[in-house]
Design a protein around this motif. Structure first.
Motif: not given
Length: 184
Positions: A160-164, A173-175
């Motif tokens: 999820s953090m990678l926008g998946g 995406s919050v990475w």
């Protein structure tokens, strides 16, 4: 409170033509002026409007390490008698933050006391990223994953953090683009 009364007396006497300032405004401004920087937290606000605060959380450890999470805080007109309201601006996979960005933190609800400060709430929000709480969830799927399937939870957080996608839900995406992406 004494400063507010003094300012109101000056206005009645025909003193300086300042606009009326609420107790909430004065208290929020004082909280922000006395705020001591917390690693992983940055805030911004207009000096003329301490009632609207932007908060950025950058956890350096735990499931959410290397993420950048943005929040908006609205200080209510009856602050400090009522807790400030926070909303996460990104869609994230977290047991204590729902898909619309509402935050479940005990000091923003039942445990709120007028003696608490904005700085303590900022620290509480950072704590949610370092130690998510599956026992008081807004996102029951994430809470179930964390309590029953921690390895799956970790994978879902990273995805999820990678926008998946997690299931059929797409996340923002919050990475931190300056950090190395995780391997799985």
């Amino acid at each position: 409170m004494l400063r507010l009364r003094k300012m109101q007396k000056e206005q009645k006497k025909g003193g300086s033509p300042q606009k009326t300032v609420s107790v909430a405004y004065i208290r929020a401004k004082r909280d922000l002026q006395e705020y001591e920087e917390i690693p992983g937290i940055s805030i911004s606000y207009s000096e003329s409007n301490p009632m609207h605060i932007k908060l950025t959380v950058r956890p350096t450890e735990g499931y959410y390490a290397n993420g950048i999470f943005h929040f908006e805080c609205q200080v209510p007109e009856d602050y400090p008698n009522r807790a400030p309201e926070f909303k996460c601006l990104e869609r994230i996979y977290h047991p204590n933050i729902d898909l619309e960005g509402h935050v479940c933190l005990n000091i923003l609800r039942n445990d709120w006391k007028p003696t608490l400060t904005l700085g303590l709430v900022f620290a509480g929000i950072l704590h949610l990223f370092l130690h998510p709480n599956p026992n008081d969830p807004l996102n029951k799927d994430a809470a179930n994953d964390l309590s029953k399937y921690p390895e799956s939870y970790e994978h879902h957080v990273q995805t999820s953090m990678l926008g998946g996608y997690v299931g059929d839900l797409k996340f923002d995406s919050v990475w931190d683009s300056h950090k190395r992406r995780p391997f799985y």
